[in-house]
Structures are given as C-alpha cells and as structure tokens.
Scaffold this active site. Structure first.
Site, PDB file in Angstrom:
ATOM      1  N   ASP A  33      41.648  41.622  34.297  1.00  0.00           N
ATOM      2  CA  ASP A  33      42.767  40.747  33.946  1.00  0.00           C
ATOM      3  C   ASP A  33      43.315  41.141  32.575  1.00  0.00           C
ATOM      4  O   ASP A  33      42.562  41.621  31.713  1.00  0.00           O
ATOM      5  CB  ASP A  33      42.324  39.288  33.934  1.00  0.00           C
ATOM      6  CG  ASP A  33      42.219  38.708  35.343  1.00  0.00           C
ATOM      7  OD1 ASP A  33      42.646  39.386  36.293  1.00  0.00           O
ATOM      8  OD2 ASP A  33      41.710  37.578  35.482  1.00  0.00           O
ATOM      9  N   ARG A  52      46.398  32.641  33.307  1.00  0.00           N
ATOM     10  CA  ARG A  52      45.647  32.417  32.061  1.00  0.00           C
ATOM     11  C   ARG A  52      46.394  32.999  30.859  1.00  0.00           C
ATOM     12  O   ARG A  52      45.807  33.616  29.984  1.00  0.00           O
ATOM     13  CB  ARG A  52      44.250  33.018  32.165  1.00  0.00           C
ATOM     14  CG  ARG A  52      43.397  32.344  33.233  1.00  0.00           C
ATOM     15  CD  ARG A  52      42.097  33.105  33.464  1.00  0.00           C
ATOM     16  NE  ARG A  52      41.306  32.497  34.513  1.00  0.00           N
ATOM     17  CZ  ARG A  52      40.185  31.788  34.300  1.00  0.00           C
ATOM     18  NH1 ARG A  52      39.753  31.592  33.081  1.00  0.00           N
ATOM     19  NH2 ARG A  52      39.514  31.265  35.313  1.00  0.00           N
ATOM     20  N   TYR A  78      50.157  35.713  36.708  1.00  0.00           N
ATOM     21  CA  TYR A  78      48.853  35.513  36.073  1.00  0.00           C
ATOM     22  C   TYR A  78      48.822  34.202  35.296  1.00  0.00           C
ATOM     23  O   TYR A  78      49.617  33.988  34.388  1.00  0.00           O
ATOM     24  CB  TYR A  78      48.568  36.694  35.146  1.00  0.00           C
ATOM     25  CG  TYR A  78      47.267  36.609  34.396  1.00  0.00           C
ATOM     26  CD1 TYR A  78      46.054  36.717  35.069  1.00  0.00           C
ATOM     27  CD2 TYR A  78      47.249  36.436  33.012  1.00  0.00           C
ATOM     28  CE1 TYR A  78      44.860  36.650  34.374  1.00  0.00           C
ATOM     29  CE2 TYR A  78      46.059  36.369  32.316  1.00  0.00           C
ATOM     30  CZ  TYR A  78      44.871  36.475  33.002  1.00  0.00           C
ATOM     31  OH  TYR A  78      43.688  36.410  32.319  1.00  0.00           O
ATOM     32  N   ASP A 129      43.713  40.132  29.637  1.00  0.00           N
ATOM     33  CA  ASP A 129      43.369  39.373  28.441  1.00  0.00           C
ATOM     34  C   ASP A 129      42.074  39.949  27.891  1.00  0.00           C
ATOM     35  O   ASP A 129      41.511  40.890  28.442  1.00  0.00           O
ATOM     36  CB  ASP A 129      43.240  37.875  28.749  1.00  0.00           C
ATOM     37  CG  ASP A 129      42.192  37.575  29.822  1.00  0.00           C
ATOM     38  OD1 ASP A 129      41.415  38.490  30.170  1.00  0.00           O
ATOM     39  OD2 ASP A 129      42.150  36.440  30.321  1.00  0.00           O
ATOM     40  N   GLU A 173      38.860  42.930  38.410  1.00  0.00           N
ATOM     41  CA  GLU A 173      38.043  41.851  37.847  1.00  0.00           C
ATOM     42  C   GLU A 173      37.437  40.976  38.923  1.00  0.00           C
ATOM     43  O   GLU A 173      36.353  40.436  38.747  1.00  0.00           O
ATOM     44  CB  GLU A 173      38.879  41.000  36.887  1.00  0.00           C
ATOM     45  CG  GLU A 173      38.095  39.855  36.273  1.00  0.00           C
ATOM     46  CD  GLU A 173      38.769  39.227  35.069  1.00  0.00           C
ATOM     47  OE1 GLU A 173      38.491  38.054  34.797  1.00  0.00           O
ATOM     48  OE2 GLU A 173      39.559  39.909  34.407  1.00  0.00           O
ATOM     49  N   LYS A 174      38.147  40.829  40.045  1.00  0.00           N
ATOM     50  CA  LYS A 174      37.665  39.937  41.098  1.00  0.00           C
ATOM     51  C   LYS A 174      38.158  40.446  42.450  1.00  0.00           C
ATOM     52  O   LYS A 174      39.094  41.267  42.514  1.00  0.00           O
ATOM     53  CB  LYS A 174      38.130  38.502  40.846  1.00  0.00           C
ATOM     54  CG  LYS A 174      39.634  38.365  40.654  1.00  0.00           C
ATOM     55  CD  LYS A 174      40.029  36.930  40.418  1.00  0.00           C
ATOM     56  CE  LYS A 174      39.711  36.477  39.017  1.00  0.00           C
ATOM     57  NZ  LYS A 174      40.591  37.096  37.990  1.00  0.00           N
TER      58      LYS A 174
END
Length: 721
Positions: free
Chosen positions: A106, A333, A331, A108, A7-8
């Site tokens: 991620d 979030r 993580y 989610d 994701e990043k």
C-alpha cells in the site's frame, strides 16, 4: 522470474487482472503470462514479520522484573508471525528464485515497510521496483504497473515506519512493565499498558472527564435590546441586538467576555430602554465560499461519526470493503485531501459511475458543471496517495450494506461538490450606539446554495433558531430602543468526547498543546497517530478497559483515570508524542535521522526508569502523596456530605478512606508502598499492644509481618507463613 509482492490478496488479484493471461494458480501465488512477459504474483497478509518478544533477546527478560528495566534490544530481531507462517514460507521461496521484484505494498509507510522487511529478512540481492496503486480498477492498476519506480527512492518512507515500530516497542514494553509492576506492588491486578500514542489519547479523555466532573456552573447575563428605525422612509423592520462590553466594564466580565454581574445588567437595561440611538456601522455583503476538499480518512471518519454515529473503526472497515471487495473507491487510508491533476481527465466517467451506484445522487450528477475545476486538483499537494474518491466502476460487487451505501454516498458527495458553484452567504451587521452603550446585530443566510445543496445537514439539539433578516439601514440612521431585557444563563461544561470529536482532537492535536511555540509547529503535522492507526488506537483503549461508552459518548473508566493520575505529564499529555509524530514525518521526508530519534527516546526512557516513580495521586492534588490504609493504592481528595476527605482510587473495589490531617499519618500511608517479602502485596503499618509493625495487606490470605524501624518496614522478617 519477475515477482510482484502485494500487501494483501485483494491487491494481488487486481494486479493479476492487469497482467497477461494465462493465469496459473498455486498455493499462495499466481503465475501470469508466458515467455519473457511471464510474472508471478504473491502477497502478504498484513505484516508477516513482527518484532521479537523480549525473551528472544534475553531469557531472563521473560519474567517481569523492575531490575531488568529498561530493555533495549541490540541488534533488533524480527520473527515470522504465528498464523501466517505458511504464506511467509511461500514468499521466502519465491524471493530466492526471483531476478526482479516489484514491491506493491500500500502507498503509505506501513505498506512500504511490511514488504521491505520481508525482502531484507530473506536477504534478496536482486533489483527491486516500486508501484503505487491507489485505485483497484483495472485501468488504474494497469497504468501503475506500466510506471514502476526505483524502490530505493522510498527508503525514507520505510525508515520512518521502522522507527515508529521500534519506538512503539521500546516505549510500550518498558513503560507498561514499569507501571504494571508498580501497581502490582500496591495490590492491583492486571496489566496497565502504556503506549506512545494511546496514553496521550487516554489523557485527553480523562482530562475532559475531570473538567466536566469538577465543573461548577456560574450565572452570566446577556443584555439584548430591540430597535426600530425612527424615520418613516427607513426600513421599518425591528431587529434585536446584543450589548457589546466596553473597556469600562472589563472588571465585570469573565475570560470569554460574559457579563457576570446582575446589577450591572439591570443598570444597562434601564439606561437604554425607550431611549433613542444611532446606527454607527452598517455593513452588508455577499460572500462566496468555495467547496470543501475531497475527503481523507480522518475527515471521512469525523463526518460519518457526526452524521451517522458510526465508530472510527467501523468507518475504516467499511471503506476498506468498498475499496477491496467492491472496488468503488480509491485507497481509503489516505491522509491527503487533494487529487492529481491527471485525474481531472476521468471526471466524467466517475460522475457517471456515481449516478449508477447511488441513484439518489443521479440528479446532482446530471446538473454538475464538469468543466469547473476546484482547488482540489493540485500535484504539489499530492505525495504517496491522494484523497478518497469514487472510482469509474459503475456497479458494486454484490449488494451494498446500509453502512457501505452511506460511506460511498458521503465520499461521492464531496467529489461532486468539486463541480458545483460556490455557495454565496449573505452577511449583514448593524452596530447601534445608545447613550454610552453599544449593541450589535448580525445576520447570515445562504443566498445561493451552490455546493451546499449536496451537504447533509443534521440539526444538533440546542441549536438556536435562524434569525430574521436585518433591515437595510445606513450609517447615522436614527433608531429607537423599543425594549431591553436581561437573559440569565449558566456557563456550560464541555461535552464528553464522541468518536467524531476524539478523532478530530487526535488529528488537530495542536489545540491541546500548552506551549505556544510547539503548538505553532504542530499545526502542520499529522497529530496523534496516523490516518490508518487512529481507529485502532481508540479500539485498543476500549479493549484494555480504559474507556467505555455512555450512549454516544466516550468516557474513561476508573482504571484509565487511575493510570493517568499516576503518570508524569511528559507521558500523559500529547506534547512530546506529537513532536515524535512530527519527527517521524521529517524522517519520511529524508530530513531526520531515525537512529538519532531512537537514541533520544532511549535516553528519555532511562530517565523515567531511573526516577523509579511509584504511581501516586500527586498529579491530581497538591497534598502529600497518600496511599490507601487498606490496599495501599493511591488516594485522591474528594468532597463529601461532611466535608473533604481522602478516598481510594480503586473505589468501589476498595472503600478505604482517611481524613485530612495536618501531620504525616502514622500508619505509613504517606510513604511509597513496600512489597510483602512473601506474596509481593503492599505492606500496611499497623499498631498492636506491643507497638507498631508492618503486616501484609493481603491478610488473612497472607499472614506475613515485618518489624517496624523508625516508621519504616525492616526487611528482616518478624514472622512468616
């Protein structure tokens, strides 16, 4: 080629560290290993694609016009985001070369969607695996990479995120344009944005501000009496008890059982002062309290806001830094407060790491009972991600900032609580009967601190001092009322929201829902927004000048209040939006159809558009809707020094007023505004020697006039500039 898509960049670097060497770096990718074990790691930078703007579907949609509403794209389109096009092209080329893709977004719904949408956009036909990485430490990443899952198992998660994305587009763009154009027809400037989640959040703040503004304090009376045992062998310590209202006094009480009649209070004092009484209830016990669960993001933001006055976005950014840069927490979030049972096996390493990173917690680390197992470890409660806890990493990647240290310590304290004994509360209650009246005294104290030794206590202003312990009396023991008195108090308005209390309201939105059945349903849902978006929603409301800060409090601006006053309850209250969040959660679980959800939303938007409602002040007052005689903005009823009157909602920008009248005003202010044919500012009905006519409210900049026909403007022009 085996391609990992993270994701990043920070997650990509963690994956690279867990893959074989040598590592070869390129522009936007890193190749790891050689031969059959070789793999390429690339990354997104958040969403590389975004929903297309309206003009891409239809060029005429570029200009904001009421006649084009509502706008429903078919089919939906995505476009590469400006600023990240280079990385998108890198990923696009790599996806076309891959024969196996591992999705490492991620864990989610947003993380699932932002990688899925790229794979779909490019049109990849190769197998796709999924790895869920909650912890960026090398061992945790390696363990996740060795246990890939089929990405098809996560389709409902992606569908939920896509439904949310499209719902936000439909709801936000259509209603923002509709209400902005309606306001501009009244002479207002700027954009009045409406959002599926942000508007009900604004509604919460406006409702609270209005309640405080119109709150009228009322006196109420607390009757207290001091008692002491009559028998010499009984515990002689005096104690103070409060009067308990019986059914005979209900007519003198408010909805919170507060006594409102001063003479009744005086009668009670006279009836019990110096009189004997008897203990009718004596109960003393020690009550154990288990430690609280580890933190989710919302729980972390609420606690950090309460203890350190940190804003929601500041907490999220700080936690994200602890996760990505320092790799000190898992993580961040997460919406879960439970832990996988396998994590229990690494508890000793985590506790040791906490003692190294936070020396002030080292003493607690040494005294923990590592074999104690709280209710936090429960696989049945953990889905895509688990609670936020410290990692086994014993050092930060550089010096921690004060904010980072505070957030890390807070997360660590809640983790260490899982290995501390239960707190034990000593509770007592004595009920006394004197004549026909009853009084009750209570006590609560911490007998054994247990996990509470790790709790950070902050004494709030206005907190009552701790009461002395009660005497150990028994039922039927005689007592004497030594003294009785009445304390007059005033009812208090609720407090303005803070970051912590607004986040708490968004998380526990059922408290603000009127319908009892709906409230019962919503207690099990995530509330307004998600763990990852709530801070951004609040920040957006500040940037759009709907909210402002008054010291530590959050309050609504006049612009925010004006918008909420104009909106129907279905938009400004959390009821329907919270139901949508529950539906999105059902889609995530594979229980609801995202297409049906969007079709229902379209129907609701059509109904709002078909009404063609112009914002008015009817939501705030029962009088007929009135518009300012100067600028035609909505008016609200105000109470002034000389009585009630109507005032412009744009005050202080506009000081237009009008008196309360029994008849419809002749100047047309009871009608919905009609835009000037020349400049689209609202028309105002005026009277001259020749009779009534309609002139532009933008006079003298615009001198357009329109004939009056039976009290309404005739669109046949009388004069033009």
């Amino acid at each position: 080629m085996h391609l990992y898509i993270a994701e990043k960049p920070s997650l990509a670097r963690a994956i690279v560290a867990a893959l074989p060497t040598p590592h070869e770096k390129g522009q936007g990718w890193i190749r790891c290993g050689k031969g059959p074990e070789a793999a390429t790691v690339s990354w997104c930078i958040g969403h590389l694609l975004e929903p297309a703007e309206p003009a891409r579907y239809n060029p005429s949609w570029k200009k904001w016009r009421l006649e084009d509403l509502p706008m429903f794209p078919d089919p939906w389109q995505l476009v590469p985001k400006d600023g990240v096009r280079q990385q998108f092209r890198v990923l696009e080329a790599l996806i076309r070369q891959a024969d196996l893709i591992t999705h490492a977004g991620d864990p989610d719904r947003e993380g699932q969607l932002l990688v899925d949408e790229i794979i779909r956009y490019v049109g990849a036909k190769v197998p796709v695996k999924r790895v869920l990485i909650n912890d960026l430490t090398p061992k945790a990443v390696a363990r996740a990479i060795q246990a890939p899952k089929d990405n098809r198992d996560f389709r409902p998660l992606s569908h939920s995120a896509l439904a949310r994305q499209r719902a936000d587009w439909l709801y936000g763009i259509n209603l923002t344009r509709f209400y902005t154009l309606s306001y501009q027809s009244q002479g207002e400037q700027g954009v009045y944005s409406v959002g599926r989640v942000q508007t009900p959040v604004l509604g919460l703040v406006v409702e609270r501000d209005n309640t405080i503004e119109h709150f009228e304090p009322k006196p109420w009376y607390r009757v207290e009496a001091t008692f002491q045992a009559s028998e010499p062998e009984a515990d002689p310590r005096p104690f103070t008890a409060r009067w308990l209202p019986s059914e005979d006094f209900q007519q003198y009480l408010d909805e919170e059982n507060r006594l409102l009649n001063a003479s009744v209070a005086s009668q009670i004092v006279a009836a019990v002062h110096g009189r004997p009484g008897r203990i009718t209830e004596a109960r003393f016990r020690d009550r154990p309290e288990a430690p609280p669960l580890p933190l989710s993001l919302s729980a972390l933001q609420i606690e950090a806001g309460r203890l350190y006055r940190m804003g929601a976005k500041e907490v999220l950014d700080t936690a994200q830094n602890l996760y990505e840069r320092h790799q000190l927490i898992t993580y961040p979030r997460s919406d879960c407060r439970y832990l996988p049972e396998e994590h229990f096996g690494q508890r000793k390493q985590v506790i040791q790491a906490i003692g190294r990173v936070s020396p002030e917690l080292a003493g607690f680390c040494d005294s923990t009972e590592a074999e104690r197992r709280s209710a936090a470890w429960n696989d049945k409660k953990v889905e895509a991600h688990h609670a936020i806890i410290p990692t086994v990493r014993p050092t930060a990647n550089g010096k921690l900032s004060p904010s980072e240290q505070k957030v890390y310590d807070l997360i660590s304290r809640y983790y260490l609580m899982q290995f501390a004994p239960d707190a034990v509360h000593r509770e007592g209650r004595l009920t006394v009967a004197v004549q026909e009246h009853q009084f009750r005294a209570t006590e609560t104290a911490v007998a054994e601190a247990g996990w509470k030794a790790l709790e950070i206590r902050r004494k709030e202003p206005g907190q009552e001092p701790e009461k002395p312990p009660l005497p150990r009396l028994e039922r039927d023991d005689p007592v004497l009322c030594n003294n009785a008195q009445t304390n007059e108090r005033k009812t208090q308005p609720p407090k303005h929201f803070t970051d912590a209390t607004l986040l708490s309201a968004m998380t526990n939105i059922a408290r603000f829902v009127a319908d009892s059945e709906l409230r019962k349903t919503l207690r099990e849902t995530d509330g307004l927004g998600t763990e990852a978006t709530r801070a951004a929603i609040i920040d957006t409301l500040f940037r759009r000048e709907y909210l402002f800060r008054d010291k530590r409090f959050i309050r609504a601006t006049e612009k925010g209040k004006s918008l909420i006053a104009a909106l129907p309850p279905s938009i400004r209250t959390p009821d329907r939006t919270a139901v949508w969040e529950a539906t999105l959660e059902s889609i995530r679980r594979g229980e609801d159809d995202p297409r049906l959800f969007l079709e229902t939303l379209k129907r609701e938007i059509r109904e709002l558009m078909d009404r063609r409602q112009t914002p008015d002040s009817g939501a705030l007052t029962s009088e007929p809707a009135l518009h300012c005689p100067k600028c035609r903005a909505p008016m609200v009823r105000r109470d002034g020094k000389f009585g009630a009157f109507f005032a412009c909602t744009r005050y202080p920008s506009c000081n237009g007023t009008r008196p309360l009248e029994d008849h419809q005003p002749q100047d047309g202010t009871s009608q919905k505004p009609v835009p000037c044919p020349h400049c689209f500012s609202p028309l105002v009905r005026r009277h001259s020697k020749k009779g009534w006519f309609w002139g532009c409210s933008n006079f003298p900049a615009c001198r357009q006039t329109v004939n009056d026909v039976n009290g309404k403007p005739d669109l046949g022009l009388r004069n033009s500039t």
